[in-house]
Design an enzyme around this catalytic site. Structure first.
Site, PDB file in Angstrom:
ATOM      1  N   TYR A 143       8.389 -36.868 -73.966  1.00 24.52           N
ATOM      2  CA  TYR A 143       9.180 -35.694 -74.330  1.00 24.52           C
ATOM      3  C   TYR A 143       9.968 -35.910 -75.625  1.00 24.52           C
ATOM      4  O   TYR A 143      10.442 -34.955 -76.246  1.00 24.52           O
ATOM      5  CB  TYR A 143      10.146 -35.302 -73.204  1.00 24.52           C
ATOM      6  N   LYS A 193       1.605 -45.727 -64.130  1.00 20.56           N
ATOM      7  CA  LYS A 193       0.150 -45.547 -64.200  1.00 20.56           C
ATOM      8  C   LYS A 193      -0.404 -46.773 -64.942  1.00 20.56           C
ATOM      9  O   LYS A 193      -1.052 -46.659 -66.000  1.00 20.56           O
ATOM     10  CB  LYS A 193      -0.164 -44.222 -64.930  1.00 20.56           C
ATOM     11  N   ASP A 225      -0.264 -41.102 -59.071  1.00 22.91           N
ATOM     12  CA  ASP A 225      -1.088 -40.177 -58.275  1.00 22.91           C
ATOM     13  C   ASP A 225      -0.888 -40.429 -56.784  1.00 22.91           C
ATOM     14  O   ASP A 225      -0.794 -39.496 -55.979  1.00 22.91           O
ATOM     15  CB  ASP A 225      -2.569 -40.262 -58.683  1.00 22.91           C
ATOM     16  N   ASP A 249       9.810 -35.847 -64.097  1.00 19.01           N
ATOM     17  CA  ASP A 249       9.975 -34.399 -64.178  1.00 19.01           C
ATOM     18  C   ASP A 249       9.141 -33.726 -63.087  1.00 19.01           C
ATOM     19  O   ASP A 249       9.621 -32.864 -62.332  1.00 19.01           O
ATOM     20  CB  ASP A 249       9.499 -33.950 -65.574  1.00 19.01           C
ATOM     21  N   ASP A 253      10.438 -32.434 -58.894  1.00 21.18           N
ATOM     22  CA  ASP A 253      10.263 -31.064 -58.396  1.00 21.18           C
ATOM     23  C   ASP A 253       9.484 -31.068 -57.083  1.00 21.18           C
ATOM     24  O   ASP A 253       9.797 -30.319 -56.158  1.00 21.18           O
ATOM     25  CB  ASP A 253       9.505 -30.204 -59.418  1.00 21.18           C
TER      26      ASP A 253
END
Ligand code: NAD
Length: 358
Positions: A143, A193, A225, A249, A253
């Site tokens: 980001y 990852k 994942d 992020d 959620d």
């Protein structure tokens, strides 16, 4: 104690939920003998309307002169992606986090006892209990990396977003996670990852070094994942989950949805120095703004986090959380969490009931 608190009410339902949280602060002040000085700070779409930019000059300095910052929410269709960056509310959010050095985002996802039926997972999964803390790195990674968009000769337009992390950035967020775990159930799950990304391999090696240092804390690596799957299969297995900016992020959620409602969940963004920034995880909800329908609980619980993490006052935080649980246990619901057949109450009434309990 006297605390100076910056209030960024923002857009949409922001002012409505912040007003109720301020009422709760005052009730806590009365009970525990604290006083507050509030400083209004303009940021977001309302700032664009007032002064032409979403992040007015001097915003960070105003906040830095305070002990903590309470933010409602910013954004709305009026200031969409067709507007220049300096007019968009999201630009202001990224800027304030960076300028205040808020590199750690703490998002608890806990199923409140009275809300067990709101959990969308199987009853036996909910009954095991869900009480996890997502710790998301907030000022690095993709980001904040360099972006590029250019024309190629044979492939049309091509774009890149760079994900970069340094050892120092990883270590400071890792330490936050281990320290938090020591205050909770002493388990850290680090999400990456590492089977694909070089940044994740560095992330993992730094976390392993910290895991040796914090040997009293149980540690595990989880691929992102797999974490996404485990959060809906068995969220009760997690205590502190630490991860980089973009993974955090998305996963935070997901974690929030397993607890039922967006209107109940608080967050804290903290750095090495004051002030920390406290805000509900939800947005400005333009669809219900100005209708006395917004649930103020997420913002009120953000104030509880403020007492716990910025002021090191857990009795005050416990009192706020207990008042919220008591009001929910009595069956009071705003429209977003009302079960069929239950007559909902408004934003102001919910705030009043919580204050009364305190
Ligand atoms: P949102 O969280 O604002 O709303 C999603 C849905 O949840 C809506 O139906 C809304 O009515 C409901 N909802 C949200 N908060 C609620 C509350 N406290 N009580 C009852 N219902 C509530 O997300 P969105 O619709 O995707 O975004 C709306 C605007 O908010 C956008 O401009 C977005 O950029 C912005 N946003 C801001 C923040 C922030 O300020 N940190 C975070 C997320 C989104």
């Amino acid at each position: 104690m006297n605390y100076k608190i910056a209030l960024i009410k923002g857009d949409g339902i922001g002012p409505e939920v912040v007003n109720e949280a301020v009422g709760v602060l005052e009730a806590v002040g009365k009970k525990f003998g604290h006083s507050f000085e509030f400083v209004d700070v303009l940021l977001g779409g309302c700032a664009t309307d007032a002064v032409g930019k979403s992040y007015p000059d001097g915003t960070a300095e105003k906040c830095k002169a305070c002990d903590a910052v309470l933010l409602g929410a910013v954004g709305g269709p009026k200031w969409g992606s067709d507007k220049p960056a300096e007019q968009r509310p999201e630009t202001a959010l990224l800027a304030i986090r960076k300028d205040l050095g808020l590199y750690a985002n703490l998002r608890p996802a806990a199923l409140r006892p009275a809300m067990a039926d709101a959990c969308p997972l199987k009853r036996e999964t909910a009954e095991k209990g869900i009480d996890l803390m997502m710790v998301r790195e907030l000022t690095g990674g993709i980001y904040f990396g360099k972006r590029d968009r250019y024309q190629t000769e044979d492939r049309g337009v091509e774009c890149t977003d760079l994900m970069a992390y340094s050892e120092k950035e990883i270590e400071r967020i890792g330490r936050r996670a281990f320290e938090l775990a020591r205050l909770r159930r002493k388990k850290v799950s680090s999400v990456d990852k590492a089977n694909v990304l070089e940044t994740s391999r560095l992330w993992r090696s730094v976390m392993h070094r910290l895991a040796e240092e914090y040997s009293d804390v149980q540690y595990e690596d989880v691929l992102v994942d797999n974490c996404a799957m485990q959060l809906v299969k068995d969220p009760g297995q997690f205590d502190v989950v630490v991860t980089e900016n973009m993974f955090g992020d998305i996963l935070s959620d997901e974690a929030s949805m397993v607890t039922g409602s967006i209107g109940l969940l608080p967050s804290a963004s903290i750095g090495d120095a004051a002030p920390g920034l406290y805000e509900p995880i939800h947005g400005s909800a333009p669809d219900i703004a100005g209708q006395d329908k917004a649930n103020p609980i997420a913002t009120i619980l953000s104030v509880a986090m403020m007492f716990r993490y910025s002021f090191q006052r857990s009795a005050e935080a416990d009192a706020i959380e207990a008042a919220v649980d008591a009001v929910l246990a009595d069956g009071w619901r705003t429209p977003d969490i009302a079960e069929p057949g239950v007559k909902p109450i408004g934003t102001k009434e919910m705030g009043r009931l919580i204050r009364e309990h305190i």
